[in-house]
Design an enzyme around this catalytic site. Structure first.
Site, PDB file in Angstrom:
ATOM      1  N   CYS A  51      -1.032   3.852  -6.542  1.00  0.00           N
ATOM      2  CA  CYS A  51      -2.038   3.331  -5.361  1.00  0.00           C
ATOM      3  C   CYS A  51      -2.273   1.681  -5.908  1.00  0.00           C
ATOM      4  O   CYS A  51      -2.458   1.759  -7.252  1.00  0.00           O
ATOM      5  CB  CYS A  51      -3.344   3.962  -5.184  1.00  0.00           C
ATOM      6  SG  CYS A  51      -4.528   3.119  -4.445  1.00  0.00           S
ATOM      7  N   CYS A  72       0.983  -1.300  -0.214  1.00  0.00           N
ATOM      8  CA  CYS A  72       0.074  -0.107   0.001  1.00  0.00           C
ATOM      9  C   CYS A  72       0.882   1.175  -0.136  1.00  0.00           C
ATOM     10  O   CYS A  72       1.574   1.492   0.924  1.00  0.00           O
ATOM     11  CB  CYS A  72      -0.844  -0.048   1.142  1.00  0.00           C
ATOM     12  SG  CYS A  72      -1.653   1.467   1.641  1.00  0.00           S
TER      13      CYS A  72
HETATM   14  N1  DGL Z   1      -3.674   0.444  -1.989  1.00  0.00           N
HETATM   15  C1  DGL Z   1      -3.600   1.601  -1.268  1.00  0.00           C
HETATM   16  C2  DGL Z   1      -2.566   2.409  -1.782  1.00  0.00           C
HETATM   17  O1  DGL Z   1      -1.606   1.710  -2.431  1.00  0.00           O
HETATM   18  C3  DGL Z   1      -5.027   2.166  -0.886  1.00  0.00           C
HETATM   19  C4  DGL Z   1      -5.240   3.378  -0.462  1.00  0.00           C
HETATM   20  C5  DGL Z   1      -6.433   3.663   0.307  1.00  0.00           C
HETATM   21  O2  DGL Z   1      -6.845   2.871   1.047  1.00  0.00           O
HETATM   22  O3  DGL Z   1      -6.905   4.755   0.191  1.00  0.00           O
HETATM   23  O4  DGL Z   1      -2.097   3.531  -1.335  1.00  0.00           O
END
Ligand code: DGL
Length: 258
Positions: free
Chosen positions: A183, A72
């Site tokens: 993301c 993430c």
């Molecule tokens: N997959 C996360 C990232 O790479 C998600 C972000 C979120 O939960 O807003 O930033």
């Protein structure tokens, strides 16, 4: 070492990292935590992101993980420094990939689509400043709504296309020649993104460098799993049941409190 590799994300985004990792490391066991009860992270405060990320790490440690991968960008850019201070197993994060993009661009225009908290993070700002070359322009766009839509999986392609066009066309008009998907959730809609951007705009691969680091760390710490027994890949979620075509047959899916 048979202990699993622990991975977490706010939801399904990081499964795009797991997909590649499980191919690279066919003997390894994996545990993936989808903290979808608390999704999205991208609009939360840094304090909340650190606290949620720490909670996920503690659960992964309790489940005997030998290393932790933060799949993430939002969690990495806001919490990895703090987590490394308090956790003593190796932690690997994912970042938007500014460095390779800066090396790649010929038009000197780079586009980045990411969450509010990734683009606003100190780590992103620091990386930007350390690598900044004066004549390179970075066109930032917050992917408002995208994580929720991807997580719910209830979007129509037409609706998502419209939203993405709104975010990407201004960058295309600025002559970007590479795009960063900052993301991990956005990897799940890469096909729609590719329909919108011209073929000569490259999407920078941020996953391969992470996987390479994971392999190096497993080797250098001598913790690769040498056993050839059938491995397990467990995915735990703490909110709505996960479903979607990104879920492989091989995954063992279960609700867990964390
Ligand atoms: N997959 C996360 C990232 O790479 C998600 C972000 C979120 O939960 O807003 O930033």
């Amino acid at each position: 070492m048979k202990n699993p590799i622990g991975i977490f994300d706010s939801g399904i985004g990081g499964i795009s990292i797991l997909e590649k990792l499980k191919q690279l490391l066919p003997n390894e066991n994996f545990i993936y935590l989808a903290d979808n009860r608390n999704c999205p992270y991208g609009s939360k405060s840094k304090k909340e992101i650190i606290s949620l990320s720490n909670k996920n790490c503690q659960k992964l440690i309790e489940l005997n993980s030998k290393i932790i991968i933060i799949a993430c960008n939002t969690s990495t850019t806001n919490s990895i420094k703090k987590l490394r201070e308090i956790i003593d197993i190796p932690i690997i994060g994912i970042e938007p990939g500014l460095k390779p993009a800066i090396q790649y661009t010929k038009t000197k225009n780079i586009g980045i689509l990411a969450t509010e908290k990734t683009l606003g993070s100190k780590l992103f700002f620091k990386t930007l400043n350390q690598n900044r070359i004066d004549d390179i322009h970075i066109h930032e766009q917050i992917g408002y709504e995208l994580v929720n839509l991807i997580e719910e999986g209830s979007y129509s392609k037409q609706n998502l296309y419209k939203i993405l066009e709104k975010y990407l066309v201004p960058m295309i008009n600025k002559k970007i020649d590479c795009l960063l998907l900052g993301c991990t959730h956005y990897n799940h809609i890469r096909d729609i993104i590719e329909e919108i951007i011209p073929v000569d705009i490259k999407i920078v691969d941020t996953v391969a460098p992470v996987n390479k680091r994971v392999l190096n760390i497993l080797k250098s710490n001598n913790i690769l799993n040498k056993s050839t027994n059938k491995r397990t890949i467990k995915i735990y979620y703490n909110g709505k049941k996960l479903s979607g075509n990104y879920l492989d047959q091989e995954y063992y899916l279960k609700y867990l409190e964390f």
